[in-house]
Design an enzyme around this catalytic site. Structure first.
Site, PDB file in Angstrom:
ATOM      1  CG  HIS A   1      47.483  39.402  33.711  1.00  0.00           C
ATOM      2  ND1 HIS A   1      47.854  40.578  33.108  1.00  0.00           N
ATOM      3  CD2 HIS A   1      46.571  39.754  34.651  1.00  0.00           C
ATOM      4  CE1 HIS A   1      47.193  41.583  33.645  1.00  0.00           C
ATOM      5  NE2 HIS A   1      46.415  41.110  34.590  1.00  0.00           N
TER       6      HIS A   1
ATOM      7  CB  SER B   1      46.223  43.986  36.433  1.00  0.00           C
ATOM      8  OG  SER B   1      45.281  43.469  35.550  1.00  0.00           O
TER       9      SER B   1
ATOM     10  CG  ASP C   1      49.420  39.764  30.244  1.00  0.00           C
ATOM     11  OD1 ASP C   1      48.328  39.164  30.271  1.00  0.00           O
ATOM     12  OD2 ASP C   1      49.733  40.656  31.066  1.00  0.00           O
TER      13      ASP C   1
END
Ligand code: BMA
Length: 760
Positions: free
Chosen positions: A404, A293, A375
């Protein structure tokens, strides 16, 4: 009674074991009709939807669904599914992702299912263009930061240390005095030097525990926070900051690159590399950076800006391709322009200095990418687009179904890749093997026996080498011989002092070169030289039970003792290509073909290898070179081959003693065989000795020798023998073949020291 106690403990135990919540009973399952969820533009993806309770369809279930290009669904509908199922079709004309999201309402609760199909994702182009002064902006930022001393502070965290690893909280200055970056540093306790892994965090504000696990495998790890505060405080401090001063920190000063919140964050990563580089335990060779991320973005940024980074793993990287939404496409988290539909030019231009895509474009080291098609935080469109922007070596590992978050397999794959890139846990020999394999893909190395000891017109000077003086560079490989060490002699059979061998071998290793050792031991039975073949019982006499066995154990111990002294100041043993019992297909050494049986030869090999292994010499890469251009058949080779678990490198010793044609035929024949055998058995191969005595032919190197070796892909090195006054195999400046030799070593596929140390 005992039975009763047993029963209650079993029940109690199973209650304890099962006292956890896992998953939902109701699920919305969506399957595409391509197993890899991937289509070509223009194709149609068919989705089948099932709303299940206890794995069976629910009747008359109400669902709301959204379908269309990722982030821009063009269909939004509510329907009731009679039998709990429906199908859907979607397509894309442009490369990108198409998403179907279904929300079922069951007993007042909502359950989501999602399936995102890729359409020609390898053709997705990131939208972000370069920032005007990207390179000068970042190089100035780094330069300015480096004017601030690191001033590292280190505090041992006794409760986090393990039996293998010391853990510390460290901090060092970042962008100005008193602006600090904090992290948890884990260092293997065992003395030695190690690769390093920098872990960069996802968005948010939290404490960090450090990575003692990878550190325990033999790697320095540094896990940093990005907010300039200690990383081992009470959770509540981070929660308060997250909800207070740091709320929405990612959206600070986008319009002004110098005041963007991420400037200190990115520079903090570079200073973390600066800090790692100061650690005496870092091996100076391998350094990885990884995160997911926001950490995926920071990995890209660090790899792009700092060439000491040798690999990176970037997982569902945020902050990539911000301008996508300005073209009606998905954009990177935190979706600045998805929410701010009419941004100022300044914000757009400012975003380009912090867009992961612009970093990705500048990366030169290998990278590992992974993300999920489902995601909905970091769009897969931006993840693929970013990956497509990288021109350096890269790998992509999509996990279609993940959002995610990670799947276990993905996590394992990621770890394994990093460990391999960083060579975590590799012992000396395995590390050398990896290096040789990588180098052999670029060409073959030039080596020379006793190169820095003497030449055609000099002996024992220091910092001299005929090859260096002629070509301007040292050979990539240097060979030395141990003959005489077994007797406890101070000098080897060619009068080279063993202290000098140690000195030159270490010099070569320290300048980035590779070393190989051969051994011409005396004859333990007759007292003669290695060439004394008067007694055919020599090998037999030193095997267990033989009359010279004990004596020979003492000889092996002397070899082990000497090799043990070949280590760096930090205590790391130099990896060495060790090539004992060579040319045994001929009959001129006491271990030669007619001097012992197949079993005796193998016994000899194994005895030495087992002895040195027991002595802990894991820095030896074992090389087997049985012949001199006269290997007869695979059968002869196999008869004395010590075995795949005992040999890593195969070799041929090839001299032009006779005619040119004989030499060509002999060497080609052997290389034909070795190449095939190496390929079939996952071994490396090399021309472990070679040459044309006193090189009377001015064009021998490029006319005779090079064309033969060039034919064989994967040859690791060629090593002409020593430059003795009577018998030399490499030229000096004044030798007949000097000019041709220069041409030879300057060829693109022939590697000298500079070619293997990137110091060109
Ligand atoms: C041989 C010759 C000998 C030398 C030996 C070990 O091939 O060069 O003179 O003693 O190698 O280096």
């Amino acid at each position: 009674m005992r039975k009763f106690i047993l029963l209650t403990t079993t029940i109690l135990f199973s209650l304890l074991l099962n006292a956890q919540i896992r998953g939902n009973n109701v699920t919305v399952l969506i399957q595409p009709d391509h197993q890899d969820w991937t289509y070509k533009t223009g194709e149609t993806a068919k989705f089948s939807v099932q709303v299940l309770a206890s794995s069976t369809p629910i009747n008359n279930v109400e669902v709301y669904y959204e379908a269309g290009p990722e982030m821009y669904p063009d269909v939004k509908k509510t329907v009731t599914l009679k039998d709990g199922t429906m199908t859907w079709k979607g397509s894309m004309k442009q490369p990108g992702f198409y998403r179907l999201k279904v929300t079922a309402k069951v007993n007042g609760k909502s359950y989501d299912g999602m399936c995102t199909a890729a359409f020609s994702p390898e053709k997705i182009k990131a939208t972000t263009t370069d920032a005007k002064n990207f390179d000068s902006f970042w190089s100035k930022a780094i330069e300015d930061a480096r004017k601030v001393p690191l001033d590292p502070r280190v505090e041992l965290l006794a409760d986090r240390c393990t039996d293998k690893v010391n853990a510390y909280q460290v901090s060092f200055q970042n962008i100005r005095n008193n602006s600090r970056t904090y992290g948890i540093l884990c260092v293997p306790k065992k003395e030695g030097t190690y690769p390093a892994l920098l872990r960069v965090p996802g968005a948010g504000c939290r404490p960090y525990s450090g990575d003692t696990w990878i550190a325990g495998e033999g790697c320095i790890t540094l896990e940093i926070g990005v907010h300039g505060i200690p990383v081992n405080m009470d959770q509540s401090v981070y929660d308060n900051l997250h909800n207070g001063a740091l709320d929405g920190y990612w959206d600070s000063n986008l319009e002004d690159p110098d005041r963007n919140y991420y400037k200190r964050v990115v520079i903090g990563c570079i200073r973390a590399v600066d800090y790692i580089a100061t650690l005496p335990q870092w091996n100076g060779e391998r350094l990885g950076v990884t995160g997911s991320s926001q950490g995926g973005f920071l990995s890209l940024a660090t790899a792009a800006l700092d060439k000491r980074v040798t690999c990176y793993g970037s997982v569902h990287a945020a902050l990539c391709d911000f301008t996508g939404s300005l073209q009606g496409k998905p954009d990177g988290w935190p979706h600045y322009f998805y929410w701010d539909k009419n941004p100022s030019q300044k914000r757009i231009e400012g975003s380009r200095y912090y867009d992961g895509v612009n970093f990705a474009r500048r990366i030169t080291c290998p990278g590992w990418f992974s993300f999920g098609y489902n995601d909905d935080v970091v769009p897969p469109t931006t993840a693929w687009g970013t990956y497509n922007s990288v021109t350096a070596q890269k790998e992509i590992h999509p996990y279609q179904q993940t959002g995610h978050f990670w799947y276990q397999e993905q996590w394992d794959e990621w770890n394994a890749w990093l460990m391999e890139q960083l060579q975590v846990g590799y012992t000396g020999a395995a590390q050398l093997e990896n290096r040789l394999r990588a180098l052999s893909k670029k060409g073959y190395m030039f080596g020379h026996q006793d190169d820095p000891m003497y030449g055609l017109s000099w002996q024992w000077d220091r910092n001299r080498s005929d090859v260096l003086e002629l070509t301007g560079d040292y050979p990539a490989i240097m060979g030395f011989d141990l003959g005489g060490i077994e007797m406890g002699d101070g000098k080897n059979l060619d009068s080279v002092p063993f202290t000098r061998i140690r000195e030159e071998l270490m010099n070569h290793y320290n300048r980035g070169g590779i070393v190989t050792l051969s051994w011409h031991p005396r004859n333990p039975l007759t007292g003669g030289t290695a060439w004394d073949i008067t007694n055919k019982n020599t090998v037999k006499s030193i095997l267990p039970g033989g009359e010279c066995h004990e004596k020979f154990r003492g000889w092996m111990q002397r070899v082990a003792d000497f090799i043990k002294t070949l280590k760096t100041d930090g205590g790391v043993r130099v990896p060495i290509i060790f090539r004992p019992w060579h040319e045994n297909a001929g009959s001129w050494f006491w271990w030669g073909w007619d001097l012992c049986t197949d079993d005796e030869y193998k016994g000899l090999w194994n005895m030495l290898q087992d002895y040195l292994n027991k002595e802990g010499l894991d820095n030896l890469l074992w090389s087997y070179s049985p012949s001199q251009g006269k290997l007869k058949t695979a059968d002869t080779f196999m008869r004395r081959y010590p075995g795949n678990d005992r040999v890593q490198l195969l070799g041929v010793d090839a001299y032009q003693w006779g005619t040119e044609d004989e030499f060509k035929a002999g060497l080609s024949g052997e290389l034909d065989f070795l190449k095939k055998f190496a390929g079939d058995n996952n071994k490396m191969y090399a021309v472990t000795e070679c040459g044309y005595k006193n090189i009377p032919d001015a064009t021998w190197w490029t006319r005779v020798f090079k064309p033969i070796v060039d034919k064989y892909e994967g040859v690791v090195y060629v090593l002409p023998w020593r430059n003795d006054v009577k018998e030399y195999f490499a030229p000096d400046k004044n030798q007949t073949s000097a000019a041709d030799f220069k041409k030879f070593v300057e060829a693109g596929n022939v590697m000298m020291l500079k070619d293997i140390t990137n110091k060109k």
